[in-house]
Design an enzyme around this catalytic site. Sequence first.
Site, mmCIF file in Angstrom:
data_model
loop_
_atom_site.group_PDB
_atom_site.id
_atom_site.type_symbol
_atom_site.label_atom_id
_atom_site.label_comp_id
_atom_site.label_asym_id
_atom_site.label_seq_id
_atom_site.Cartn_x
_atom_site.Cartn_y
_atom_site.Cartn_z
ATOM 1 N N HIS A 152 0.748 -1.255 -0.103
ATOM 2 C CA HIS A 152 -0.111 0.077 0.233
ATOM 3 C C HIS A 152 0.889 1.362 -0.006
ATOM 4 C CE1 HIS A 152 -3.382 -2.474 2.116
ATOM 5 N NE2 HIS A 152 -3.270 -3.029 0.759
ATOM 6 N N SER A 153 1.689 1.308 -0.959
ATOM 7 C CA SER A 153 2.526 2.494 -1.362
ATOM 8 C C SER A 153 1.815 3.749 -1.414
ATOM 9 C CB SER A 153 3.627 2.388 -1.897
ATOM 10 O OG SER A 153 4.422 1.040 -1.661
#
Length: 651
Positions: free
Chosen positions: A560-561
């Site tokens: 989940h960058s």
Amino acid sequence: MVHPQEVDIIVCGYVGLCCVVAGRLAYADPNLQVMLVEGGNNNRDDPWVYRPGIYVRNMMRDGVNDKATFYTDTKASSYLRGRQSIVPCANILGGGSSINFQMYTRASASDWDDFKAEGWKAEDLLPLMKRLENYQKPCNNDKHGYDGPIAISNGGQITPLAWDFLRAADAVGVPQSDDIQDLTTAHGSEIWAKYINRHTGRRSDAATAYVHSVMDVQSNLFLRVNSRVSRVIFEGNTAVGVAFVHSRNRAHQGELRETIVRARKCVVLSSGTLGTPQILERSGVGNATLLKELNIDVVSDLPGVGEQYQDHYTTLTIYRASNETITTDDFLRGDKETQDRIFAQWENTPEKALLSSNAIDAGFKIRPTEEELKEMGPEFNELWDKYFKDKPDKPVMFGSIVSGAYADHSLLPPGKFFTMFQYLEYPASRGKIHIQSADPYIEPSFDSGFMNDKADFAPIRWSYKKTREVARRMDAYRGELTSHHPHFHPASPARARDIDIKTAKELLPNGLTVGIHMGTWSTASEAYDAKKVHEDIKYTEEDDKAIDDWVADHVETTWHSLGTCAMKPLKEGGVVDNRLNVYGTQNLKCVDLSICPDNLGTNTYSSALLVGEKGADILIEELGIKVRLPHAPVPHAPIPTGKPATQQPVR
């Protein structure tokens, strides 16, 4: 397909939302020529993509999988006790939506409000949230949409472990809800929805929904796969095209072979939190000091490019389950009879098959009580007062149950298991990514920053304890797989217990029998009484230290960058404005989750789709396109095995 050398819009892809932008623009105006340049393979009708239960295979780094690119910390981290964390990024059309866990969650309303950007408040974005959804669950609110291209459902099967989890969660103070994705609920549990179409059993990915559906009916969307964008071509500070190279080739005898395509109207960077800042820096947009060191001409001096990298952090614990429990373990460990049966089930009735689920059937969002806060330490309490206290819609942690062991089964003992995931949604820690060369094949310098703020240990420690108490109260519980728990002192009452049948029985009231009726737990003799359950495990300071060491040794990315090209004022380190324009340039926009100035408490697919929809609307408005009415939706029906999916055009 013959690819033109000049188009109106070039979308530089590498994540799922690039499909939203390209598909929406192309469908809005059939005369607008749009090219999507994608770094990975085409995902069209790939059974390893569309069968939901196969996602575990796509997470492996085994030399065969080409669906992910792996970023590794350049240096060992003292915060991880000498480890180098690894962050995989999808390397396939559709990005993470083609290979992810398919867990449907949404960010809280205050997450969007915290952007402090005109047009980006939750109330502004709700119509777009609803526009993209084809919500296939019962719902008692008006927060979901039912005619969009992205299907959301409970999948083909819900294993009994889900109801077992919800009952046990309620016993430790987490009540069940029918919808905790309503933008406001921050403490509750639910049957976890999935990005799966309940009519077909297939994964609902962005490429299928937004790209293939348009290319089936129009000829103005051009797709270049296996093509890594090297840089944006500028004339002065105006973006006029891009240069790209083949994803798998290297320099030919020292020569970098680039293909150049020109853009008449705009270049859109949708290459993700880790990809977009690299393209910007190779193009001359970034910290001028770094660019000059690398002999790159400076187009726009933006020191914020590549900074303030954010993620969500996860740990997982594994528990033994009773022999009669329905899990995916035999399938995952390679039992041929089980695999043949489950694959045959998919071929015959995919909409009802076990493979039409991700086996993640229940989960919760949680916030600590006042008593729990007292045990979480000064660093987190300071963060709580500043960030969470006055925003009751923000959960501190997520948790979910997997019906099986999420692990390498060749290393596990025989038996059946379930896995508890703990997800930290708003880490205080930050990292960064920067190029080390103008050559797109040279790996960047990457610092994930995992756990470099001490405040992040306390909520993960607390969540481990919470999910452990849920597990101990489940009917299916038969002990803890000690290899996947903290290493407590052998004499500690908190030590993990393997094959703990006696404790499992004692945790339920004597004579209590529990069954399922229409999704509601009921008992043969009396209602479940949480007061009859044994007390929670007590932990010492030494035990807490063991948990923290285990977290440092095992915490991982959740893929989940966010946040390396933030939407905020230039003087505050911003890279883009609220219209997604890159400061100091013309005809260049960033449309991906790199724009997030702060974190989003969600599995980020929903947010990525939303940013894509918002970016498409901004471009449609600026280009003066009169949006066409959508085609009538294609009737929902099972897709015949082996035949291409009939797509519903984006609406």
